[in-house]
Write a protein that holds these residues in place. Sequence first.
Motif, short mmCIF file in Angstrom:
data_model
loop_
_atom_site.label_atom_id
_atom_site.label_comp_id
_atom_site.label_asym_id
_atom_site.label_seq_id
_atom_site.Cartn_x
_atom_site.Cartn_y
_atom_site.Cartn_z
N GLY A 26 0.81 -1.21 0.00
CA GLY A 26 0.00 0.00 0.00
C GLY A 26 0.84 1.26 0.00
N ALA A 27 0.18 2.34 0.35
CA ALA A 27 0.85 3.64 0.42
C ALA A 27 1.79 3.67 1.61
CB ALA A 27 -0.20 4.73 0.54
N GLY A 28 2.54 4.71 1.71
CA GLY A 28 3.45 4.88 2.82
C GLY A 28 4.89 4.67 2.38
N ARG A 29 5.78 5.13 3.23
CA ARG A 29 7.20 5.04 2.91
C ARG A 29 7.74 3.64 3.18
NH1 ARG A 29 9.96 9.55 6.46
NH2 ARG A 29 8.92 8.26 7.98
N LEU A 30 8.73 3.27 2.42
CA LEU A 30 9.46 2.04 2.64
C LEU A 30 10.79 2.44 3.26
CD1 LEU A 30 9.50 -1.03 2.21
CD2 LEU A 30 10.59 -0.60 0.00
N ILE A 31 11.02 1.98 4.49
CA ILE A 31 12.24 2.33 5.23
C ILE A 31 13.07 1.07 5.40
CG2 ILE A 31 13.17 3.26 7.37
CD1 ILE A 31 10.62 4.92 7.65
N LEU A 32 14.22 1.05 4.74
CA LEU A 32 15.12 -0.09 4.78
C LEU A 32 16.11 0.08 5.92
CD1 LEU A 32 16.29 -2.70 3.53
CD2 LEU A 32 17.68 -1.21 2.04
N LEU A 33 16.18 -0.92 6.80
CA LEU A 33 17.19 -0.95 7.84
C LEU A 33 18.42 -1.60 7.24
CD1 LEU A 33 14.47 -0.60 9.33
CD2 LEU A 33 15.43 -1.93 11.18
N PHE B 28 19.52 6.29 12.72
CA PHE B 28 18.53 6.06 13.78
C PHE B 28 19.11 6.60 15.08
CE2 PHE B 28 17.03 3.34 17.24
CZ PHE B 28 15.67 3.48 17.09
N PRO B 29 18.35 7.25 15.91
CA PRO B 29 16.91 7.49 15.85
C PRO B 29 16.53 8.87 15.34
CG PRO B 29 17.66 7.86 18.08
CD PRO B 29 18.89 7.52 17.24
N GLN B 30 17.34 9.46 14.49
CA GLN B 30 17.10 10.81 14.01
C GLN B 30 16.17 10.85 12.80
OE1 GLN B 30 21.14 11.99 13.42
NE2 GLN B 30 21.48 12.38 15.58
N LEU C 198 21.64 1.91 12.06
CA LEU C 198 21.72 2.05 13.50
C LEU C 198 23.17 2.31 13.88
CD1 LEU C 198 19.12 0.26 12.96
CD2 LEU C 198 19.37 -0.38 15.34
N PRO C 199 23.43 3.35 14.67
CA PRO C 199 24.81 3.62 15.06
C PRO C 199 25.33 2.53 15.99
CG PRO C 199 23.31 5.10 16.21
CD PRO C 199 22.49 4.29 15.26
N MET C 200 26.60 2.19 15.83
CA MET C 200 27.24 1.21 16.71
C MET C 200 28.73 1.46 16.75
SD MET C 200 26.96 -2.24 14.43
CE MET C 200 25.22 -2.02 14.22
N ARG C 201 29.36 0.77 17.64
CA ARG C 201 30.80 0.95 17.82
C ARG C 201 31.56 0.59 16.54
NH1 ARG C 201 32.13 -2.64 22.67
NH2 ARG C 201 34.22 -2.11 22.02
N THR D 229 16.65 -9.24 14.04
CA THR D 229 15.49 -9.15 14.91
C THR D 229 15.67 -8.05 15.95
OG1 THR D 229 15.08 -11.50 14.59
CG2 THR D 229 13.96 -10.46 16.43
N LEU D 230 16.86 -7.93 16.50
CA LEU D 230 17.12 -6.86 17.47
C LEU D 230 17.00 -5.49 16.80
CD1 LEU D 230 20.16 -8.33 19.41
CD2 LEU D 230 17.79 -8.19 20.16
N ALA D 231 17.55 -5.37 15.60
CA ALA D 231 17.45 -4.10 14.88
C ALA D 231 16.00 -3.75 14.61
CB ALA D 231 18.25 -4.17 13.58
N ALA D 232 15.23 -4.73 14.16
CA ALA D 232 13.81 -4.49 13.89
C ALA D 232 13.08 -4.06 15.16
CB ALA D 232 13.17 -5.74 13.30
N ALA D 233 13.37 -4.71 16.27
CA ALA D 233 12.70 -4.37 17.53
C ALA D 233 13.04 -2.95 17.98
CB ALA D 233 13.08 -5.38 18.61
N MET D 234 14.30 -2.58 17.85
CA MET D 234 14.70 -1.23 18.26
C MET D 234 13.98 -0.16 17.44
SD MET D 234 18.82 -1.74 18.73
CE MET D 234 19.13 0.01 18.90
N VAL D 235 14.00 -0.31 16.13
CA VAL D 235 13.42 0.69 15.25
C VAL D 235 11.90 0.68 15.36
CG1 VAL D 235 13.22 1.49 12.87
CG2 VAL D 235 15.42 0.67 13.73
N LEU D 236 11.30 -0.48 15.39
CA LEU D 236 9.85 -0.57 15.53
C LEU D 236 9.38 0.07 16.82
CD1 LEU D 236 7.15 -1.55 14.45
CD2 LEU D 236 7.64 -3.78 15.48
N SER D 237 10.10 -0.15 17.89
CA SER D 237 9.73 0.45 19.17
C SER D 237 9.72 1.97 19.10
CB SER D 237 10.70 -0.02 20.26
OG SER D 237 10.38 0.57 21.49
#
Length: 152
Positions: free
Chosen positions: A70-77, A85-87, A119-122, A131-139
């Motif tokens: 459907g409509a809406g943006r597609l955001i690729l992690l 993220f999270p900006q 996602l920023p990381m060291r 799955t962790l990345a999806a959970a962080m961004v979805l939250s």
Amino acid sequence: MNLALYQPDIAPNVGAMLRLAACLGVAVDLIEPCGFPVDDRRLRRAGMDYIDHVRLVRHSSWEAFQRDRGAGRLILLTTGGDHVFPQVAFRRDDTLLVGRESAGAPADVHAAADLRLRLPMRPGLRSLNVTLAAAMVLSEALRQTDGYAALT
């Protein structure tokens, strides 16, 4: 808000993301082919009893997903994202897309995304578990769009 899984390789990760989506009231698009046999029995096993509580739409290919979504943006992690993220300001009709565990997403998927988010990381570390990345961004996306209101 939707969560889309691009040709996932690892059934337990799919199960964890189905459980996440069920608990948070988010629909899931599964873009095939997957790196494991996909049938109702295997999806049930991966998603346990949570699979009955998630709206799951299976797409036979990337092209089918593109045609049907459907409509809406597609955001690729992605580790190659040009936004950090999270900006990012999320919208209720966004679809968060995660790539394959083994290879991420190919160039045509990157090109189709409205936003590529990393996602920023060291330094020196490759990536988080998908799955962790999806959970962080979805939250964060649900927090920004008041998506938790219907759950409480």
